[in-house]
Design an enzyme around this catalytic site. Structure first.
Site, PDB file in Angstrom:
ATOM      1  CE  LYS A  12      -0.840  -0.189   4.810  1.00 28.10           C
ATOM      2  NZ  LYS A  12      -2.074  -0.166   6.117  1.00 28.10           N
ATOM      3  NE  ARG A  13       3.104   2.135   5.203  1.00 31.04           N
ATOM      4  CZ  ARG A  13       2.152   2.570   5.782  1.00 31.04           C
ATOM      5  NH1 ARG A  13       1.305   3.530   5.131  1.00 31.04           N
ATOM      6  NH2 ARG A  13       1.545   2.111   6.737  1.00 31.04           N
TER       7      ARG A  13
END
Ligand code: GLU
Length: 498
Positions: free
Chosen positions: A259-260
């Site tokens: 997700k980063r």
């Protein structure tokens, strides 16, 4: 309807990652292809990791993507409840059944005792056939003693009794045969102290009771499948067929897409906006970025699957037709955002202008753009091949609605011949008189004037472009005259020249 039943079983521990949408898509395609049932089950037994809002996010995402479940929380169906937290009593009963069958046992070790055992046992410590005899459970303690502990109901869990020499076989539709030995596995907790099941027990009990025929899920669940297969055997149930999907990799191909990575590489990794109500940061979504759901599905379908030829544009109905588990690849699939944008552009180009206009109308309102549906459809026809995203028709093509404010004066100064100024103003007059004429009329008007006065097109067009749009990169010049209308076009020419 066939008896094929598949489920998408996310845990509401945060917003649904784009990989989760791919899992949902493959389940959906498989179900539709075989005229089966696509089920949504919410696996919310882990109370510590539960994130309010995540379940609604999952449902909103599926709905936006057009992957609407046939059964699930809020969708009806005869196998509910479809939220595991509402099925607590069912799991308890099955956990106790395994104890009664001799395939599971009660364990009473406190967290401190487990820590101590881990410390003594070193790195490789497992609660298993080797260690369970020295730990505090219903196999190692005298009956009176463990029954007293059970009575007190403190720190009681139920653990699976994994047989030491058992060889466990999984037949995976994608990976083929995968084997595990019982001695590699630990005695997993199946019922926790709070009376809630762990993922493993709840997952297989539900797959059984919900008559799931095919489990299609992420690769990260492959190791736990050994425990699952063992439990199916213990219960005497037929296990479903398993397919473990390949990872989605970072754009660099190095490691799993996280997700980063969205912020790092500048693209969304979530289907729709997430407001950050899990205390994590908010994340942008594909929907808000301007993706058409069908374009996203086409893109995701190819992240780990292909039809076996070089066709790339496959609409949902075609995907359903062509989808098969044996064309899912084993190796990780690299996430290529440029490819996603390309898909969106292809879908945008293929979409009728009137349909685009309907989608643009609310966006135009938000952006304070005053335009009716006809004008939006006209703008769509001019701009859709020049942009990747819906809203860029309005953003990039803002000059079709409002005065151009970003004028390329450098090019203007290079191209403008002051001695032609009076000609420009005469053409501006003719243009004003033409009013709401169509594109071809403006073309013959300008070209006719140029021919009559022996003017070079190359001296005229750039100045008109810059007057109308401020840029040399705009859409068809005469269509721009037409969409703006004679009066506005004429004014813009005069404004720039003066
Ligand atoms: N609940 C699991 C998850 O969060 C999925 C397990 C499964 O599909 O079997 O992804």
């Amino acid at each position: 309807m066939s008896n094929i039943r598949v489920r998408f079983a996310p845990s509401p521990t945060g917003p649904l990652h784009i990989g989760g949408v791919r899992t949902a898509l493959y389940n959906f395609l498989f179900a539709r292809k075989h005229k089966g049932t696509f089920i949504l089950r919410i696996e919310d037994t882990d109370q510590q990791r539960y994130v309010p809002g995540a379940e609604q996010y999952i449902i909103d995402s599926l709905q936006w993507a057009g992957l609407v479940p046939d059964e699930g929380p809020g969708f009806g169906g005869n196998f509910g409840p479809y939220r595991q937290s509402e099925r607590k009593e069912i799991y308890k009963q099955y956990a106790h059944q395994l104890v009664a069958l001799g395939h599971a046992y009660f364990a009473f070790d406190t967290p401190e005792e487990l820590d101590a055992a881990r410390e003594a046992g070193g790195e490789g410590f497992k609660y298993n056939y080797e260690s369970r005899g020295q730990l505090k459970n219903s196999l190692s303690l005298p009956e009176a003693e463990w029954k007293a502990l059970l009575e007190k109901n403190e720190n009681v869990v139920i653990r699976l009794k994994v047989p030491e020499n058992k060889s466990i076989h999984i037949t995976d539709e994608i990976r083929g045969d995968v084997s595990f030995s019982g001695s590699e596995l630990d005695d997993k907790v199946i019922l926790k102290t709070d009376g809630m099941p762990t993922y493993h027990l709840a997952n297989i009990v539900d797959d059984h009771l919900m008559e799931i025929t095919h489990v299609i899920r992420g690769e990260e669940w492959l190791p736990s499948t050994a425990h699952h297969v063992l439990m199916y055997e213990f219960f005497g149930w037929q296990a479903p067929s398993f397919s473990h999907l390949p990872l989605i990799l970072k754009p660099t191909g190095q490691g799993k897409l996280s997700k980063r990575d969205g912020a790092k590489f500048g693209f969304p990794v979530f289907p729709i906006n997430w407001d950050g109500s899990d205390g994590d940061e908010p994340y942008p979504g594909f929907r808000e970025e301007g993706f058409l759901p069908d374009a996203l599905l086409n893109f995701l379908a190819f992240l780990g699957w292909n039809p076996g030829n070089d066709e790339e544009i496959l609409h949902k109905t075609q995907l359903i037709d062509l989808f098969s588990l044996d064309r899912i690849v084993k190796s990780g699939a690299r996430f290529d955002y440029d490819k996603a944008k390309w898909y969106n552009q292809q879908y945008l180009m293929a979409m009728p202008n009137e349909d685009i206009a309907q989608l643009l109308a609310p966006l135009a309102m938000e952006m304070n753009i005053d335009a009716n549906i006809d004008k939006l459809a006209h703008a769509a026809s001019m701009m859709k091949e020049r942009v990747y995203f819906l809203q860029d028709i309005l953003r990039t093509g803002y000059y079709l609605f409002n005065e151009p404010h970003d004028i390329d004066y450098e090019t203007f100064n290079k191209k403008f011949k002051p001695e032609l100024k009076s000609h420009f103003l005469s053409i501006a007059d003719l243009v004003a008189k033409a009013g709401n004429a169509d594109r071809n009329h403006f073309e013959s008007l300008v070209k006719g004037y140029a021919a009559e006065h022996g003017l070079k097109i190359g001296d005229l067009f750039p100045i008109f472009r810059l007057s109308l749009t401020g840029t040399m990169q705009g859409p068809d010049l005469f269509d721009t005259f037409a969409i703006l209308g004679g009066a506005t076009s004429s004014l813009r020419i005069q404004n720039l020249l003066n």
